[in-house]
Design a protein around this motif. Sequence first.
Motif, mmCIF file in Angstrom:
data_model
loop_
_atom_site.group_PDB
_atom_site.id
_atom_site.type_symbol
_atom_site.label_atom_id
_atom_site.label_comp_id
_atom_site.label_asym_id
_atom_site.label_seq_id
_atom_site.Cartn_x
_atom_site.Cartn_y
_atom_site.Cartn_z
ATOM 1 N N ILE A 261 13.841 4.497 5.219
ATOM 2 C CA ILE A 261 13.048 5.463 4.160
ATOM 3 C C ILE A 261 12.852 4.691 2.814
ATOM 4 N N VAL A 262 11.627 4.739 2.462
ATOM 5 C CA VAL A 262 11.128 4.420 1.066
ATOM 6 C C VAL A 262 11.188 5.441 0.198
ATOM 7 N N LEU A 263 11.919 5.168 -0.849
ATOM 8 C CA LEU A 263 12.146 6.403 -1.995
ATOM 9 C C LEU A 263 11.478 6.011 -3.211
ATOM 10 N N ASP A 264 11.094 7.086 -4.198
ATOM 11 C CA ASP A 264 10.690 6.696 -5.472
ATOM 12 C C ASP A 264 11.815 7.002 -6.337
ATOM 13 N N ASP A 265 12.485 6.009 -6.957
ATOM 14 C CA ASP A 265 13.517 6.208 -7.930
ATOM 15 C C ASP A 265 12.887 7.057 -9.149
ATOM 16 N N ALA B 31 22.980 2.079 3.560
ATOM 17 C CA ALA B 31 22.565 0.738 2.880
ATOM 18 C C ALA B 31 21.422 1.062 1.920
ATOM 19 N N LYS B 32 21.243 0.663 0.591
ATOM 20 C CA LYS B 32 20.470 0.991 -0.520
ATOM 21 C C LYS B 32 20.189 -0.337 -1.058
ATOM 22 N N SER B 33 18.806 -0.292 -1.338
ATOM 23 C CA SER B 33 18.303 -1.674 -2.214
ATOM 24 C C SER B 33 18.167 -1.290 -3.466
ATOM 25 N N ALA B 34 17.777 -2.321 -4.541
ATOM 26 C CA ALA B 34 17.561 -1.959 -5.807
ATOM 27 C C ALA B 34 16.068 -1.611 -6.002
ATOM 28 N N SER B 35 15.823 -0.828 -7.092
ATOM 29 C CA SER B 35 14.405 -0.419 -7.266
ATOM 30 C C SER B 35 13.487 -1.453 -7.956
ATOM 31 N N VAL B 36 12.224 -1.333 -7.609
ATOM 32 C CA VAL B 36 11.318 -2.468 -8.209
ATOM 33 C C VAL B 36 10.340 -1.412 -9.038
ATOM 34 N N LYS B 37 10.358 -1.547 -10.333
ATOM 35 C CA LYS B 37 9.616 -0.739 -11.428
ATOM 36 C C LYS B 37 8.159 -0.740 -11.292
ATOM 37 N N ASN B 38 7.629 0.281 -11.130
ATOM 38 C CA ASN B 38 5.934 0.689 -11.215
ATOM 39 C C ASN B 38 5.156 -0.715 -10.294
ATOM 40 N N ASP C 28 14.673 12.342 -5.649
ATOM 41 C CA ASP C 28 14.026 11.029 -5.346
ATOM 42 C C ASP C 28 12.899 11.406 -4.404
ATOM 43 N N ASP C 29 11.674 11.267 -4.308
ATOM 44 C CA ASP C 29 10.514 11.624 -3.452
ATOM 45 C C ASP C 29 10.610 10.548 -2.322
ATOM 46 N N SER C 30 10.143 11.112 -1.272
ATOM 47 C CA SER C 30 9.946 10.158 -0.095
ATOM 48 C C SER C 30 8.558 9.564 -0.162
ATOM 49 N N LEU C 31 8.415 8.231 0.000
ATOM 50 C CA LEU C 31 7.091 7.539 0.174
ATOM 51 C C LEU C 31 6.813 7.173 1.555
ATOM 52 N N GLY C 32 7.689 7.467 2.294
ATOM 53 C CA GLY C 32 7.482 7.162 4.024
ATOM 54 C C GLY C 32 8.718 6.806 4.630
ATOM 55 N N SER C 33 8.542 6.792 5.870
ATOM 56 C CA SER C 33 9.654 6.437 6.458
ATOM 57 C C SER C 33 9.296 5.805 7.991
ATOM 58 N N THR C 34 10.263 5.348 8.843
ATOM 59 C CA THR C 34 10.049 4.742 10.018
ATOM 60 C C THR C 34 11.491 4.643 10.648
ATOM 61 N N ASP D 87 0.768 -1.183 0.089
ATOM 62 C CA ASP D 87 -0.102 -0.003 -0.102
ATOM 63 C C ASP D 87 0.992 1.408 -0.162
ATOM 64 N N ILE D 88 1.937 1.318 -0.767
ATOM 65 C CA ILE D 88 2.763 2.307 -1.178
ATOM 66 C C ILE D 88 1.933 3.676 -1.596
ATOM 67 N N GLU D 89 2.307 4.816 -0.958
ATOM 68 C CA GLU D 89 1.427 5.976 -1.299
ATOM 69 C C GLU D 89 1.475 6.387 -3.015
ATOM 70 N N LYS D 90 0.499 6.431 -3.627
ATOM 71 C CA LYS D 90 0.618 6.733 -4.846
ATOM 72 C C LYS D 90 0.781 8.449 -4.961
ATOM 73 N N LYS D 91 1.932 8.871 -5.739
ATOM 74 C CA LYS D 91 2.498 10.285 -5.851
ATOM 75 C C LYS D 91 2.673 10.590 -7.135
ATOM 76 N N GLY D 92 2.608 11.821 -7.683
ATOM 77 C CA GLY D 92 2.756 12.130 -8.916
ATOM 78 C C GLY D 92 1.487 12.284 -10.002
ATOM 79 N N MET D 93 2.020 12.590 -10.921
ATOM 80 C CA MET D 93 0.786 13.066 -11.958
ATOM 81 C C MET D 93 0.156 11.546 -12.177
ATOM 82 N N PHE D 94 0.824 10.647 -12.538
ATOM 83 C CA PHE D 94 0.346 9.314 -13.075
ATOM 84 C C PHE D 94 0.358 8.391 -12.071
ATOM 85 N N GLY D 95 0.653 8.550 -10.687
ATOM 86 C CA GLY D 95 0.503 7.837 -9.631
ATOM 87 C C GLY D 95 1.506 6.497 -9.306
ATOM 88 N N LYS D 96 2.569 6.653 -10.464
ATOM 89 C CA LYS D 96 3.215 5.581 -10.494
ATOM 90 C C LYS D 96 4.453 5.530 -9.650
#
Length: 241
Positions: A137-141, A105-112, A146-152, A82-91
């Motif tokens: 932190i969860v970020l949008d590549d 430490a940084k993970s790989a990105s998962v597309k769309n 990169d926009d933040s999608l939430g953190s803890t 349930d990651i927040e949908k951001k941006g114009m296209f919500g992707k």
Amino acid sequence: MEIEKEKIQVEKSTESKVVPLDEAVTLKEYVVEIEPKEKSKEESPKEKTPESVPETTEVQLPTTQKPLESGQVIITVYKARDIEKKGMFGKADPYVKMKLGKQKAKSASVKNNHNPEWNFKATFDVDQHTTEDITIIVLDDDFGKDDSLGSTVLSIKAVQEHNQLLNQWIPLKQCKSGEVLLSAEFIPQTIVEKQQKVEPIVIAEPVVKEINLETKEIENERIQIEKSPESKVVLLDEAET
């Protein structure tokens, strides 16, 4: 001699009164009766007024926290939902980033994907001087920032107290929705040092095979003579010719 109403002054407590002489006798008796009472008042101990006790205010001393134990904290972030949908296209192309002081430490990105799976593991060194907790932190590549999608924030003290936190869904903050599934484990420094000791590597000595080049008798041995691009098997007596 006849004294006509000679006046005398008799002191009574703090007030003075002028009376005729014929009344002085009775007044004298009155004064005599008064004096012991006045004396008794003087002899009576003075009542002590209660001393005012200064008001005391309770001062709360800061509680000293027990320093952290030295070792390593291993965190595995499996996935998010349930990651927040951001941006114009919500992707979103989400990735997770973890930080403890200068350790990152940084993970790989998962597309769309708004329910990404990373299975990302990171190890952080902690000791008694560590004062921070681990930020996740969860970020949008994306292109540019990169926009933040939430953190803890994960408490290192809580991990050390429980030794393990298995498969915990942690809500993300500073966002409209989203949570991450993670596990955390603490390994004391003594165990870390044992694991870091490398077992001695036994290097095998090369085996040298002696080949006797002196041949006594060769009877019809077949040898392969490479002939580019084809190979031909011939008899030894034919090879000499």
